[in-house]
Motif scaffolding. Structure first.
Motif, PDB file in Angstrom:
ATOM      1  N   SER A 133      -9.092   2.944  -1.007  1.00 52.52           N
ATOM      2  CA  SER A 133      -8.348   1.856  -0.356  1.00 52.52           C
ATOM      3  C   SER A 133      -9.257   0.777   0.215  1.00 52.52           C
ATOM      4  CB  SER A 133      -7.454   2.414   0.761  1.00 52.52           C
ATOM      5  OG  SER A 133      -8.231   2.776   1.899  1.00 52.52           O
ATOM      6  N   THR A 134     -10.548   1.075   0.367  1.00 48.23           N
ATOM      7  CA  THR A 134     -11.472   0.096   0.959  1.00 48.23           C
ATOM      8  C   THR A 134     -12.251  -0.695  -0.083  1.00 48.23           C
ATOM      9  OG1 THR A 134     -13.308   1.691   1.125  1.00 48.23           O
ATOM     10  CG2 THR A 134     -11.753   1.596   2.974  1.00 48.23           C
ATOM     11  N   ARG A 135     -11.990  -0.480  -1.363  1.00 47.96           N
ATOM     12  CA  ARG A 135     -12.722  -1.213  -2.408  1.00 47.96           C
ATOM     13  C   ARG A 135     -12.515  -2.721  -2.258  1.00 47.96           C
ATOM     14  NH1 ARG A 135     -14.569   1.664  -6.791  1.00 47.96           N
ATOM     15  NH2 ARG A 135     -14.305  -0.109  -8.190  1.00 47.96           N
ATOM     16  N   LYS A 136     -13.452  -3.475  -2.780  1.00 46.92           N
ATOM     17  CA  LYS A 136     -13.404  -4.931  -2.639  1.00 46.92           C
ATOM     18  C   LYS A 136     -12.143  -5.501  -3.265  1.00 46.92           C
ATOM     19  CE  LYS A 136     -16.243  -9.065  -3.335  1.00 46.92           C
ATOM     20  NZ  LYS A 136     -17.525  -9.577  -3.906  1.00 46.92           N
ATOM     21  N   THR A 137     -11.753  -4.971  -4.412  1.00 53.70           N
ATOM     22  CA  THR A 137     -10.506  -5.396  -5.065  1.00 53.70           C
ATOM     23  C   THR A 137      -9.745  -4.165  -5.538  1.00 53.70           C
ATOM     24  OG1 THR A 137     -11.580  -5.623  -7.242  1.00 53.70           O
ATOM     25  CG2 THR A 137     -11.473  -7.598  -5.854  1.00 53.70           C
ATOM     26  N   LEU A 138      -8.423  -4.253  -5.505  1.00 52.64           N
ATOM     27  CA  LEU A 138      -7.554  -3.169  -5.963  1.00 52.64           C
ATOM     28  C   LEU A 138      -6.413  -3.771  -6.765  1.00 52.64           C
ATOM     29  CD1 LEU A 138      -7.278  -1.018  -2.693  1.00 52.64           C
ATOM     30  CD2 LEU A 138      -8.397  -0.313  -4.812  1.00 52.64           C
ATOM     31  N   SER A 139      -6.190  -3.271  -7.963  1.00 50.83           N
ATOM     32  CA  SER A 139      -5.084  -3.755  -8.782  1.00 50.83           C
ATOM     33  C   SER A 139      -3.769  -3.160  -8.303  1.00 50.83           C
ATOM     34  CB  SER A 139      -5.314  -3.380 -10.250  1.00 50.83           C
ATOM     35  OG  SER A 139      -5.133  -1.982 -10.424  1.00 50.83           O
ATOM     36  N   GLY A 140      -2.673  -3.759  -8.745  1.00 52.93           N
ATOM     37  CA  GLY A 140      -1.360  -3.246  -8.390  1.00 52.93           C
ATOM     38  C   GLY A 140      -1.127  -1.837  -8.910  1.00 52.93           C
ATOM     39  N   ALA A 141      -1.720  -1.520 -10.073  1.00 50.76           N
ATOM     40  CA  ALA A 141      -1.552  -0.175 -10.635  1.00 50.76           C
ATOM     41  C   ALA A 141      -2.193   0.883  -9.737  1.00 50.76           C
ATOM     42  CB  ALA A 141      -2.177  -0.116 -12.032  1.00 50.76           C
ATOM     43  N   VAL A 142      -3.329   0.547  -9.135  1.00 52.87           N
ATOM     44  CA  VAL A 142      -4.013   1.496  -8.250  1.00 52.87           C
ATOM     45  C   VAL A 142      -3.283   1.597  -6.910  1.00 52.87           C
ATOM     46  CG1 VAL A 142      -6.158   1.998  -7.012  1.00 52.87           C
ATOM     47  CG2 VAL A 142      -6.249   1.123  -9.354  1.00 52.87           C
ATOM     48  N   THR A 143      -2.889   0.456  -6.346  1.00 52.08           N
ATOM     49  CA  THR A 143      -2.205   0.510  -5.043  1.00 52.08           C
ATOM     50  C   THR A 143      -0.852   1.207  -5.150  1.00 52.08           C
ATOM     51  OG1 THR A 143      -1.248  -1.711  -5.334  1.00 52.08           O
ATOM     52  CG2 THR A 143      -3.369  -1.555  -4.174  1.00 52.08           C
ATOM     53  N   ASP A 144      -0.232   1.169  -6.327  1.00 48.03           N
ATOM     54  CA  ASP A 144       1.020   1.921  -6.519  1.00 48.03           C
ATOM     55  C   ASP A 144       0.815   3.393  -6.174  1.00 48.03           C
ATOM     56  OD1 ASP A 144       2.809  -0.017  -7.183  1.00 48.03           O
ATOM     57  OD2 ASP A 144       2.887   0.430  -9.322  1.00 48.03           O
ATOM     58  N   VAL A 145      -0.294   3.968  -6.649  1.00 48.17           N
ATOM     59  CA  VAL A 145      -0.569   5.381  -6.406  1.00 48.17           C
ATOM     60  C   VAL A 145      -0.959   5.599  -4.942  1.00 48.17           C
ATOM     61  CG1 VAL A 145      -1.916   7.389  -7.129  1.00 48.17           C
ATOM     62  CG2 VAL A 145      -1.347   5.614  -8.788  1.00 48.17           C
ATOM     63  N   LEU A 146      -1.740   4.688  -4.380  1.00 43.72           N
ATOM     64  CA  LEU A 146      -2.142   4.822  -2.981  1.00 43.72           C
ATOM     65  C   LEU A 146      -0.920   4.793  -2.061  1.00 43.72           C
ATOM     66  CD1 LEU A 146      -5.303   2.513  -2.813  1.00 43.72           C
ATOM     67  CD2 LEU A 146      -5.217   4.998  -3.076  1.00 43.72           C
ATOM     68  N   VAL A 147       0.013   3.888  -2.357  1.00 42.98           N
ATOM     69  CA  VAL A 147       1.216   3.782  -1.532  1.00 42.98           C
ATOM     70  C   VAL A 147       2.106   5.003  -1.720  1.00 42.98           C
ATOM     71  CG1 VAL A 147       3.347   2.460  -1.195  1.00 42.98           C
ATOM     72  CG2 VAL A 147       1.174   1.263  -1.451  1.00 42.98           C
ATOM     73  N   GLN A 148       2.146   5.540  -2.925  1.00 45.59           N
ATOM     74  CA  GLN A 148       2.994   6.696  -3.209  1.00 45.59           C
ATOM     75  C   GLN A 148       2.446   7.976  -2.582  1.00 45.59           C
ATOM     76  OE1 GLN A 148       3.239   7.784  -7.364  1.00 45.59           O
ATOM     77  NE2 GLN A 148       5.188   8.823  -7.085  1.00 45.59           N
ATOM     78  N   ARG A 149       1.131   8.195  -2.673  1.00 45.06           N
ATOM     79  CA  ARG A 149       0.544   9.469  -2.227  1.00 45.06           C
ATOM     80  C   ARG A 149      -0.110   9.396  -0.857  1.00 45.06           C
ATOM     81  NH1 ARG A 149      -3.673  12.464  -4.434  1.00 45.06           N
ATOM     82  NH2 ARG A 149      -2.756  14.147  -3.228  1.00 45.06           N
ATOM     83  N   GLY A 150      -0.471   8.205  -0.422  1.00 47.42           N
ATOM     84  CA  GLY A 150      -1.278   8.078   0.774  1.00 47.42           C
ATOM     85  C   GLY A 150      -0.545   8.404   2.066  1.00 47.42           C
ATOM     86  N   ASN A 151      -1.303   8.913   3.049  1.00 49.70           N
ATOM     87  CA  ASN A 151      -0.735   9.118   4.378  1.00 49.70           C
ATOM     88  C   ASN A 151      -0.724   7.790   5.136  1.00 49.70           C
ATOM     89  OD1 ASN A 151      -3.394   8.678   5.233  1.00 49.70           O
ATOM     90  ND2 ASN A 151      -3.822  10.862   5.489  1.00 49.70           N
ATOM     91  N   ASP A 152      -0.323   7.819   6.385  1.00 48.61           N
ATOM     92  CA  ASP A 152      -0.191   6.578   7.155  1.00 48.61           C
ATOM     93  C   ASP A 152      -1.501   5.809   7.234  1.00 48.61           C
ATOM     94  OD1 ASP A 152       2.432   7.178   7.553  1.00 48.61           O
ATOM     95  OD2 ASP A 152       2.204   7.903   9.614  1.00 48.61           O
TER      96      ASP A 152
END
Length: 369
Positions: A133-152
Motif C-alpha cells: 500500500s505504500t508503493r509510489k504508484t498503485l494501479s486500480g487492479a492492485v488497490t482492488d485487492v488491497l481494499v477487498q482483503r486489507g484491514n483498517d
C-alpha cells in the motif's frame, strides 16, 4: 563475463566459490559471499546485460536458501531500490513470510509487476498488504485487492497514498467501509469519487465532514457550514463537476439525444457495461427529466425509483433488469429481488409513474426538462 574490471572475480571463479561455500562453508562464510556478490552486482548494475543479471539471479537464489533471516533482510534492503535487480530473487524476497525481508521489496522494487503484486496481496499477510500500500504508484487492479482483503490500517494507508488509483468497484467498497469511520470518510471525500458514490458518501457523512473541518480549521469555523452547503448543492446539481468522467458522460448522452441516436438499446449497452453516469443521463433524457432528478431516484436503496423512471421512458423489463443488476453490482449490497420487481414493473401504469415523477419534481423544485 559479469566482471567489469580485472580485479573482480570471473563468473567461473564466482560459481566455484559459491559451490565450495555451500558445500563446506560456515554460515559466516555464506554471508560474506553474499555480501561480496551483492557489492559486485550493485557496483555494475546499470551496465549489466539481461544475461549477466540472470547469472546473478542464479547466484543469489542459491545463497538465500542457505542464509539466516538477518542476511536476507540486508539483501532485500540493498536490492529493493535497484530497478534492474535480479527479478527471480526479488520475487523470492517479496514472498518471504518474514515481513522484514519482504517489506522493502514490496514497497519499493520496480521489478514487481501488477500480476505479482496481486498474487502476493491475495495470499500473504496484512503486513505484506501494508507494504504494498505504500508503493509510489498503485494501479486500480492492485488497490482492488488491497481494499477487498486489507484491514483498517491497510485501507487507510492505501487511500492516503497519492499515487494510488481506484476502480469504481474499489471506490464502492471504500464507501461501504467508510460508514462510521470519520477519518476514512474525509480521506475518500478528497479523491475524485464517481458521482453516484460521492452522493452516497456525502449523504451519510456531511455532518461528520463538517465537524472534522471545524476541528481542523477553527479559524475558518464560521465558513464551514457554507462550504458544506455548497458541496451539497454541487452534488445535487445536474451540471456539477464531481469528476471529469461524469462531465464527459453527460456531454456524450446530450450529443446522442440531440442527434436522435439515443434509444433503449444504447441505454441497455451502457447498463451492461456498468456505466452509471451514462445510464443516469440516458434515462433522464428518455424520461424527459433533469439529470439531478434521475440521479436522486437512481441512488435510492430500493429499486422503485429506477422502475418509475423506466416506465415513464417506456423501457422494457429486460432493460430495467439490466439497470437494477448494474446498481447491485456497483453498490456491493444484497441482490435485489428481481422476481418481485418484475411483477411490480408489469403492474405499474405509465400514468401512475408520471404522477410519482411529478411528486419528485415538486419535492426538489426542479422544472421539467
Amino acid at each position: 563475463m559479469i566482471s567489469k574490471t580485472a580485479t573482480s572475480p570471473s563468473p567461473g571463479n564466482l560459481l566455484d566459490e559459491l559451490q565450495s561455500t555451500l558445500a563446506h562453508g560456515t554460515v559466516a562464510r555464506r554471508v560474506e559471499t553474499l555480501r561480496r556478490v551483492t557489492d559486485l552486482f550493485i557496483n555494475g548494475a546499470v551496465d549489466y546485460s539481461d544475461e549477466q543479471v540472470g547469472l546473478f539471479d542464479d547466484v543469489f537464489q542459491c545463497l538465500i536458501d542457505h542464509i539466516e533471516t538477518s542476511a536476507k533482510m540486508l539483501l532485500a534492503n540493498r536490492l529493493a531500490p535497484i530497478d534492474t535487480a535480479p527479478p527471480l530473487t526479488i520475487r523470492a524476497l517479496a514472498f518471504d513470510d518474514v515481513i522484514e525481508v519482504a517489506g522493502p521489496v514490496l514497497s519499493q522494487s520496480m521489478r514487481l509487476d501488477d500480476k505479482t503484486l496481486i498474487e502476493n496481496a491475495r495470499s500473504k499477510s496484512q503486513a505484506h498488504l501494508m507494504a504494498i500500500s505504500t508503493r509510489k504508484t498503485l494501479s486500480g487492479a492492485v488497490t482492488d485487492v488491497l481494499v477487498q482483503r486489507g484491514n483498517d490500517q491497510v485501507i487507510q494507508s492505501t487511500v492516503n497514498n497519492p499515487g494510488a488509483e481506484f476502480t469504481e468497484r474499489g471506490f464502492t467498497r471504500l464507501v461501504s467501509r467508510a460508514e462510521g469511520d470519520d477519518n476514512l470518510t474525509a480521506c475518500i471525500g478528497m479523491r475524485p469519487v464517481p458521482r453516484h458514490l460521492y452522493l452516497k458518501l456525502l449523504a451519510k457523512a456531511s455532518d461528520t465532514v463538517r465537524q472534522r473541518l471545524e476541528a481542523a480549521n477553527p479559524q475558518q469555523a464560521a465558513e464551514v457550514p457554507n462550504v458544506v452547503k455548497e458541496a451539497t448543492l454541487r452534488a445535487r446539481s445536474a451540471t456539477s463537476d464531481i469528476t471529469k468522467n461524469t462531465e464527459i458522460a453527460h456531454a456524450l448522452i446530450k450529443s446522442l439525444y440531440e442527434h436522435g441516436r439515443l434509444d433503449e438499446s444504447e441505454l441497455a449497452s451502457f447498463a451492461d457495461a456498468g456505466k452509471f453516469d451514462e445510464v443516469n443521463a440516458s434515462i433522464a433524457a428518455l424520461a424527459n427529466v433533469p439529470v439531478a432528478i434521475a440521479e436522486n431516484m437512481m441512488i435510492e436503496s430500493r429499486a422503485e425509483g429506477v422502475m418509475i423512471l423506466a416506465k415513464v421512458a417506456g423501457l422494457s423489463w429486460s432493460t430495467v433488469r439490466t439497470i437494477i443488476r448494474m446498481r447491485d453490482e456497483l453498490s456491493g449490497g444484497e441482490p435485489t429481488d428481481l422476481g418481485a420487481c418484475k411483477d411490480t414493473y408489469e403492474r405499474l401504469r405509465p400514468s401512475t409513474a408520471q404522477q410519482v415523477l411529478r411528486f419528485h419534481r415538486m419535492q426538489q423544485n426542479v422544472p421539467a426538462a
